[in-house]
Design an enzyme around this catalytic site. Structure first.
Site, PDB file in Angstrom:
ATOM      1  N   TYR A  54       0.842  -1.191   0.000  1.00  0.00           N
ATOM      2  CA  TYR A  54       0.000   0.000   0.000  1.00  0.00           C
ATOM      3  C   TYR A  54       0.883   1.248   0.000  1.00  0.00           C
ATOM      4  O   TYR A  54       1.623   1.505   0.947  1.00  0.00           O
ATOM      5  CB  TYR A  54      -0.908   0.047   1.225  1.00  0.00           C
ATOM      6  CG  TYR A  54      -1.882  -1.109   1.354  1.00  0.00           C
ATOM      7  CD1 TYR A  54      -2.232  -1.898   0.261  1.00  0.00           C
ATOM      8  CD2 TYR A  54      -2.454  -1.412   2.583  1.00  0.00           C
ATOM      9  CE1 TYR A  54      -3.116  -2.949   0.393  1.00  0.00           C
ATOM     10  CE2 TYR A  54      -3.356  -2.462   2.718  1.00  0.00           C
ATOM     11  CZ  TYR A  54      -3.683  -3.234   1.622  1.00  0.00           C
ATOM     12  OH  TYR A  54      -4.560  -4.276   1.754  1.00  0.00           O
ATOM     13  N   HIS A 122      -0.318 -12.117   1.264  1.00  0.00           N
ATOM     14  CA  HIS A 122      -1.341 -11.280   0.634  1.00  0.00           C
ATOM     15  C   HIS A 122      -2.067 -12.003  -0.497  1.00  0.00           C
ATOM     16  O   HIS A 122      -3.287 -11.879  -0.651  1.00  0.00           O
ATOM     17  CB  HIS A 122      -0.677 -10.002   0.107  1.00  0.00           C
ATOM     18  CG  HIS A 122      -1.593  -8.828   0.042  1.00  0.00           C
ATOM     19  ND1 HIS A 122      -1.151  -7.531   0.013  1.00  0.00           N
ATOM     20  CD2 HIS A 122      -2.948  -8.737  -0.009  1.00  0.00           C
ATOM     21  CE1 HIS A 122      -2.183  -6.711  -0.052  1.00  0.00           C
ATOM     22  NE2 HIS A 122      -3.278  -7.416  -0.072  1.00  0.00           N
ATOM     23  N   SER A 201     -13.108  -4.783   2.593  1.00  0.00           N
ATOM     24  CA  SER A 201     -14.157  -4.170   1.760  1.00  0.00           C
ATOM     25  C   SER A 201     -15.553  -4.565   2.240  1.00  0.00           C
ATOM     26  O   SER A 201     -16.415  -4.952   1.432  1.00  0.00           O
ATOM     27  CB  SER A 201     -13.980  -4.545   0.279  1.00  0.00           C
ATOM     28  OG  SER A 201     -12.803  -4.002  -0.245  1.00  0.00           O
ATOM     29  N   GLY A 206     -17.014   1.089  -0.644  1.00  0.00           N
ATOM     30  CA  GLY A 206     -17.762   2.329  -0.503  1.00  0.00           C
ATOM     31  C   GLY A 206     -19.134   2.313  -1.143  1.00  0.00           C
ATOM     32  O   GLY A 206     -19.992   3.142  -0.818  1.00  0.00           O
ATOM     33  N   PHE A 207     -19.379   1.350  -2.035  1.00  0.00           N
ATOM     34  CA  PHE A 207     -20.657   1.325  -2.747  1.00  0.00           C
ATOM     35  C   PHE A 207     -21.824   1.119  -1.783  1.00  0.00           C
ATOM     36  O   PHE A 207     -22.885   1.750  -1.923  1.00  0.00           O
ATOM     37  CB  PHE A 207     -20.656   0.221  -3.803  1.00  0.00           C
ATOM     38  CG  PHE A 207     -21.939   0.147  -4.596  1.00  0.00           C
ATOM     39  CD1 PHE A 207     -22.189   1.044  -5.615  1.00  0.00           C
ATOM     40  CD2 PHE A 207     -22.900  -0.810  -4.299  1.00  0.00           C
ATOM     41  CE1 PHE A 207     -23.389   0.989  -6.332  1.00  0.00           C
ATOM     42  CE2 PHE A 207     -24.090  -0.874  -5.005  1.00  0.00           C
ATOM     43  CZ  PHE A 207     -24.329   0.030  -6.031  1.00  0.00           C
TER      44      PHE A 207
END
Length: 326
Positions: A54, A122, A201, A206-207
């Site tokens: 990140y 990851h 998520s 964010g949706f």
């Protein structure tokens, strides 16, 4: 704040995903991110999620600076495996034993700590037997550099093979009202093996907050502009699903974000979602979800309108989908 378990660690029922503070979700302001991290502490959050990729290491450094003064009181999770060049392009997934050690040493330095509470692979490196990767991660545990080992987006078969080498404490995977695939095989297996599940998520990037009705409102450098679920007919279908959730939230007098998080928290004490945000206002809204108890009839209705596969479109673009469930 309420707490849940990963191994012997008592972590806040909602952690804080820190990715967007350094990359992917538009522009960032470091002072705002640090303020958000510190405010999270005041709300009782003690579980923070980052990764070496990140911001090409910047996110780990940010988390390390913000939390150094309270290090014994927090649990930091980070991840390795993605190798990117200076331009930010993913070059490979590397799970080789030599890279495990190299990546861990670099993360420890950036995080300004001498141990990592939860260290994830990851993505699974298809070129390296998982037994070799986990064997190298086990050595880090033996050396005291890592407390617990985790996997991310791994298949049931890989989870079982890895767990046979060293106990896997947590699986990080996408899980939300519109991403329920893990319920068929992965989640039951994790429960059989006593592996905590850390949904990333949980708000559908964010949706599910209801704030994204068109990608036109997103910053030019926001990677969600390329998300299949936010394109064309997929978006229109998913907006219809969102409308149902908004109506439920309105009836319960909560936000759709709180509905999505409360739904996850109600699905099992072994789930520790990590919603990410850069803003204190969103942080406070999200964390309030720990006190919301969804009525059973609401849960059943959500199961009806949003079963497995309800969302239109893949979670990621094609090249990223190939890295999942390995």
């Amino acid at each position: 704040m309420k707490f849940r378990s990963i191994g012997s660690m008592k972590v806040s029922a909602l952690g804080l995903g820190c990715m967007g503070m350094s990359e992917y979700y538009g522009d960032q302001k470091e002072e705002d991110s640090i303020a958000t991290l510190q405010h999270a502490l005041s709300l009782g959050v003690n579980f923070f999620d980052t990764a070496d990729q990140y911001g090409l290491g910047k996110n780990e450094a940010l988390v390390g600076r913000a939390l150094s003064s309270v290090r014994p009181n927090v649990h930091i999770a980070t991840k390795f495996g993605f190798v990117r060049n200076d331009a930010g392009e993913v070059v490979e997934i590397n799970g080789s034993p030599s890279y495990v050690k190299q990546a861990c040493e670099a993360s420890l330095k950036r995080l300004n700590t001498d141990y990592i509470d939860l260290y994830y692979l990851h993505r699974v490196d298809a070129r390296v037997p998982i037994e070799e990767t986990i064997g190298a991660m086990k050595m880090l545990v033996d050396e005291g550099k890592v407390r617990y080992i985790g996997l991310s987006e791994a298949s049931p078969q890989t989870i079982e093979r890895a767990h046979a080498i060293h106990p896997i404490a947590a699986l990080q995977t996408e899980y939300s009202i519109w991403s329920r695939d893990i319920e068929s095989e992965v989640l039951p297996l994790c429960r059989d093996l006593n592996i905590a599940v850390v949904p990333y998520s949980p708000l559908g990037r964010g949706f599910l907050s209801g704030t994204i009705k068109s990608t036109d409102t997103l910053a030019e450098n926001d990677y969600r502009r390329k998300t299949p679920r936010l394109q064309g007919d997929n978006l229109q279908h998913n907006l219809s699903l969102l409308q149902h959730l908004e109506e439920i939230a309105q009836q319960l007098k909560i936000s759709t974000s709180q509905l999505a998080l409360a739904w996850l928290l109600a699905n099992g004490e072994d789930l520790i979602p990590i919603p990410g945000t850069k803003k204190i206002s969103y942080l406070e809204e999200n964390m309030a979800a720990v006190d919301i108890k969804l009525p059973e009839d609401v849960k059943r209705f959500i199961d009806t309108i949003a079963p497995i596969g309800a969302a239109a479109g893949d979670r990621y673009p094609e090249h990223s989908m190939k890295l999942l469930n390995k």
